[in-house]
Scaffold this motif. Structure first.
Motif, PDB file in Angstrom:
ATOM      1  N   SER A  50     103.686  11.500 100.514  1.00 54.23           N
ATOM      2  CA  SER A  50     103.032  11.906  99.261  1.00 54.23           C
ATOM      3  C   SER A  50     102.882  13.416  99.137  1.00 54.23           C
ATOM      4  CB  SER A  50     101.650  11.240  99.171  1.00 54.23           C
ATOM      5  OG  SER A  50     100.836  11.652 100.261  1.00 54.23           O
ATOM      6  N   GLN A  51     103.282  14.174 100.161  1.00 54.57           N
ATOM      7  CA  GLN A  51     103.136  15.631 100.143  1.00 54.57           C
ATOM      8  C   GLN A  51     104.502  16.298  99.977  1.00 54.57           C
ATOM      9  OE1 GLN A  51      99.994  16.875 100.205  1.00 54.57           O
ATOM     10  NE2 GLN A  51      99.317  14.751 100.282  1.00 54.57           N
ATOM     11  N   ALA A  52     105.243  15.889  98.963  1.00 50.50           N
ATOM     12  CA  ALA A  52     106.636  16.328  98.840  1.00 50.50           C
ATOM     13  C   ALA A  52     106.911  17.100  97.550  1.00 50.50           C
ATOM     14  CB  ALA A  52     107.555  15.119  98.924  1.00 50.50           C
ATOM     15  N   SER A  53     105.908  17.746  96.989  1.00 52.89           N
ATOM     16  CA  SER A  53     106.080  18.368  95.675  1.00 52.89           C
ATOM     17  C   SER A  53     107.206  19.395  95.653  1.00 52.89           C
ATOM     18  CB  SER A  53     104.777  19.022  95.225  1.00 52.89           C
ATOM     19  OG  SER A  53     103.779  18.052  95.007  1.00 52.89           O
ATOM     20  N   GLU A  54     107.240  20.282  96.656  1.00 53.82           N
ATOM     21  CA  GLU A  54     108.254  21.337  96.655  1.00 53.82           C
ATOM     22  C   GLU A  54     109.660  20.747  96.745  1.00 53.82           C
ATOM     23  OE1 GLU A  54     107.898  24.626  96.125  1.00 53.82           O
ATOM     24  OE2 GLU A  54     105.823  24.093  95.666  1.00 53.82           O
ATOM     25  N   SER A  55     109.821  19.732  97.579  1.00 49.87           N
ATOM     26  CA  SER A  55     111.143  19.106  97.712  1.00 49.87           C
ATOM     27  C   SER A  55     111.521  18.352  96.449  1.00 49.87           C
ATOM     28  CB  SER A  55     111.166  18.167  98.923  1.00 49.87           C
ATOM     29  OG  SER A  55     110.974  18.883 100.129  1.00 49.87           O
ATOM     30  N   LEU A  56     110.548  17.701  95.813  1.00 51.86           N
ATOM     31  CA  LEU A  56     110.826  16.981  94.565  1.00 51.86           C
ATOM     32  C   LEU A  56     111.229  17.943  93.455  1.00 51.86           C
ATOM     33  CD1 LEU A  56     107.943  14.371  94.703  1.00 51.86           C
ATOM     34  CD2 LEU A  56     110.371  13.795  94.537  1.00 51.86           C
ATOM     35  N   LEU A  57     110.538  19.085  93.349  1.00 50.14           N
ATOM     36  CA  LEU A  57     110.889  20.067  92.330  1.00 50.14           C
ATOM     37  C   LEU A  57     112.289  20.636  92.574  1.00 50.14           C
ATOM     38  CD1 LEU A  57     107.488  21.967  92.050  1.00 50.14           C
ATOM     39  CD2 LEU A  57     108.545  20.557  90.266  1.00 50.14           C
ATOM     40  N   ALA A  58     112.598  20.894  93.844  1.00 48.47           N
ATOM     41  CA  ALA A  58     113.932  21.410  94.169  1.00 48.47           C
ATOM     42  C   ALA A  58     115.002  20.378  93.847  1.00 48.47           C
ATOM     43  CB  ALA A  58     113.984  21.799  95.646  1.00 48.47           C
ATOM     44  N   ARG A  59     114.734  19.117  94.171  1.00 48.40           N
ATOM     45  CA  ARG A  59     115.731  18.074  93.900  1.00 48.40           C
ATOM     46  C   ARG A  59     115.900  17.850  92.401  1.00 48.40           C
ATOM     47  NH1 ARG A  59     115.281  12.042  96.424  1.00 48.40           N
ATOM     48  NH2 ARG A  59     113.757  11.848  94.735  1.00 48.40           N
ATOM     49  N   ALA A  60     114.812  17.975  91.648  1.00 51.47           N
ATOM     50  CA  ALA A  60     114.904  17.834  90.190  1.00 51.47           C
ATOM     51  C   ALA A  60     115.852  18.878  89.617  1.00 51.47           C
ATOM     52  CB  ALA A  60     113.519  17.963  89.565  1.00 51.47           C
ATOM     53  N   ARG A  61     115.749  20.113  90.095  1.00 56.93           N
ATOM     54  CA  ARG A  61     116.638  21.161  89.614  1.00 56.93           C
ATOM     55  C   ARG A  61     118.083  20.852  89.976  1.00 56.93           C
ATOM     56  NH1 ARG A  61     119.761  25.860  91.474  1.00 56.93           N
ATOM     57  NH2 ARG A  61     119.565  27.472  89.920  1.00 56.93           N
ATOM     58  N   CYS A  62     118.293  20.306  91.179  1.00 58.02           N
ATOM     59  CA  CYS A  62     119.657  19.952  91.592  1.00 58.02           C
ATOM     60  C   CYS A  62     120.238  18.867  90.689  1.00 58.02           C
ATOM     61  CB  CYS A  62     119.658  19.479  93.045  1.00 58.02           C
ATOM     62  SG  CYS A  62     119.326  20.771  94.253  1.00 58.02           S
ATOM     63  N   TYR A  63     119.434  17.849  90.395  1.00 51.73           N
ATOM     64  CA  TYR A  63     119.909  16.785  89.504  1.00 51.73           C
ATOM     65  C   TYR A  63     120.233  17.354  88.125  1.00 51.73           C
ATOM     66  CZ  TYR A  63     118.725  12.955  92.700  1.00 51.73           C
ATOM     67  OH  TYR A  63     118.683  12.075  93.765  1.00 51.73           O
ATOM     68  N   GLY A  64     119.386  18.262  87.644  1.00 49.60           N
ATOM     69  CA  GLY A  64     119.659  18.869  86.349  1.00 49.60           C
ATOM     70  C   GLY A  64     120.945  19.664  86.352  1.00 49.60           C
ATOM     71  N   PHE A  65     121.189  20.409  87.437  1.00 48.70           N
ATOM     72  CA  PHE A  65     122.428  21.184  87.561  1.00 48.70           C
ATOM     73  C   PHE A  65     123.649  20.273  87.490  1.00 48.70           C
ATOM     74  CE2 PHE A  65     125.790  22.867  90.332  1.00 48.70           C
ATOM     75  CZ  PHE A  65     126.043  24.080  89.727  1.00 48.70           C
ATOM     76  N   LEU A  66     123.520  19.049  88.029  1.00 43.14           N
ATOM     77  CA  LEU A  66     124.618  18.086  88.002  1.00 43.14           C
ATOM     78  C   LEU A  66     124.699  17.323  86.687  1.00 43.14           C
ATOM     79  CD1 LEU A  66     124.286  16.604  91.621  1.00 43.14           C
ATOM     80  CD2 LEU A  66     125.967  18.273  90.812  1.00 43.14           C
ATOM     81  N   GLY A  67     123.776  17.615  85.766  1.00 44.21           N
ATOM     82  CA  GLY A  67     123.773  16.923  84.478  1.00 44.21           C
ATOM     83  C   GLY A  67     123.012  15.613  84.477  1.00 44.21           C
ATOM     84  N   GLN A  68     122.316  15.305  85.591  1.00 40.06           N
ATOM     85  CA  GLN A  68     121.578  14.041  85.699  1.00 40.06           C
ATOM     86  C   GLN A  68     120.115  14.289  85.287  1.00 40.06           C
ATOM     87  OE1 GLN A  68     122.271  12.205  89.574  1.00 40.06           O
ATOM     88  NE2 GLN A  68     124.316  13.105  89.653  1.00 40.06           N
ATOM     89  N   LYS A  69     119.919  14.576  84.005  1.00 34.59           N
ATOM     90  CA  LYS A  69     118.604  14.997  83.531  1.00 34.59           C
ATOM     91  C   LYS A  69     117.575  13.871  83.609  1.00 34.59           C
ATOM     92  CE  LYS A  69     120.432  18.640  80.535  1.00 34.59           C
ATOM     93  NZ  LYS A  69     121.869  18.401  80.766  1.00 34.59           N
ATOM     94  N   LYS A  70     117.986  12.634  83.365  1.00 32.11           N
ATOM     95  CA  LYS A  70     117.028  11.524  83.446  1.00 32.11           C
ATOM     96  C   LYS A  70     116.561  11.324  84.885  1.00 32.11           C
ATOM     97  CE  LYS A  70     118.563   9.013  79.344  1.00 32.11           C
ATOM     98  NZ  LYS A  70     119.095   7.731  78.793  1.00 32.11           N
TER      99      LYS A  70
END
Length: 262
Positions: A133-153
């Motif tokens: 449950s303490q993964a905010s920084e990793s989740l934010l980083a992964r969200a940006r990676c998904y967005g870069f790949l076009g996987q916005k959802k």
């Protein structure tokens, strides 16, 4: 209890018991025996990586984590991590998160850049598993990676996961708002030029799309508008890539730490 020394599950059970007793050398030997029989076994690789981090052998741990990432098998991670203590899971989380950021810093352009981003996602996913449950920084980083790949959802899922734990997280709020706008294919205007009597430019008011200004507009669009207007200093750039213009996911400063934009 007598265990079958040829059975992988039995070997792992014995190794887990030895780890719990603090007998790390014996745990290491038991895991090496299991690995010699099945070199790509993800449950064995995960345990060995955690153990080597605990013992301070960072190079060995990095090689094991790399093999685990390449195997693509994450089904074993949760039961494996449940065996290890919180401090050891934190070591794995920190190692994987740092490795992902290093990959992203070195990311080239073009198709190779996409491959590097996918590799970083695999490391970030391991970090998220380890952090719980303490993964905010990793989740934010992964969200940006998904967005870069076009996987916005898919990026939206990670922003929402952060907000479930931290409802006031500004980075996640703005990231989710921008994804809502991107999914609706909206253009957000750039910063306005200085007006009469002004010494510098300022952010324009971000308009809702046509037909959404009146009450009854979609809540997610109104929330996006409100979040972006509440934090105009976090807004940057356009949504779609163009000549000499980075995409939103390339230029957005709030999803990854500032060190990646230096």
């Amino acid at each position: 209890m007598e265990l079958d020394s040829e059975d992988e599950a039995s070997c792992l059970l014995a190794a887990d018991a030895l780890y719990r007793l603090g007998r790390l050398e014996e745990t290491h030997k038991a895991l090496l025996v299991a690995l010699s029989r099945r070199p790509q076994a993800a449950p064995v690789l995960a345990r060995l990586a955690l153990l080597q981090l605990r013992r301070g052998f960072c190079y060995d741990a990095n090689q094991l984590v790399k093999k685990l990432v390449q195997s693509g098998d994450t089904a074993c991670l949760q039961p494996t991590l449940d065996v290890f203590c919180h401090e050891d899971r934190q070591l794995l989380q920190g190692h994987c998160h740092a490795r992902a950021l290093a990959i992203l810093r070195a990311r080239p352009g073009g198709a190779d850049g996409r491959a590097h981003t996918k590799e970083a996602i695999a490391y970030l996913s391991l970090a998220i598993f380890a952090a719980g449950s303490q993964a905010s920084e990793s989740l934010l980083a992964r969200a940006r990676c998904y967005g870069f790949l076009g996987q916005k959802k898919t990026a939206m899922f990670d922003f929402n996961a952060v907000l479930r734990a931290e409802p006031e997280n500004v980075q996640a709020l703005c990231g989710r708002a921008l994804v809502h706008l991107a999914l609706d294919q909206l253009q957000v205007p750039p910063h306005s030029p200085p007006g009469p009597g002004q010494t510098g430019g300022g952010p324009r008011e971000l308009p809702l799309p046509q037909g959404e200004r009146e009450p009854g507009g979609r809540p997610e669009q109104q929330d996006a508008h409100q979040n972006l207007c509440s934090h105009p200093h976090l807004y940057c750039g356009s949504w779609e890539p163009g000549p000499h213009k980075p995409s939103f996911w390339e230029s957005c400063p709030f999803v990854l730490p500032a060190c990646l934009h230096g």
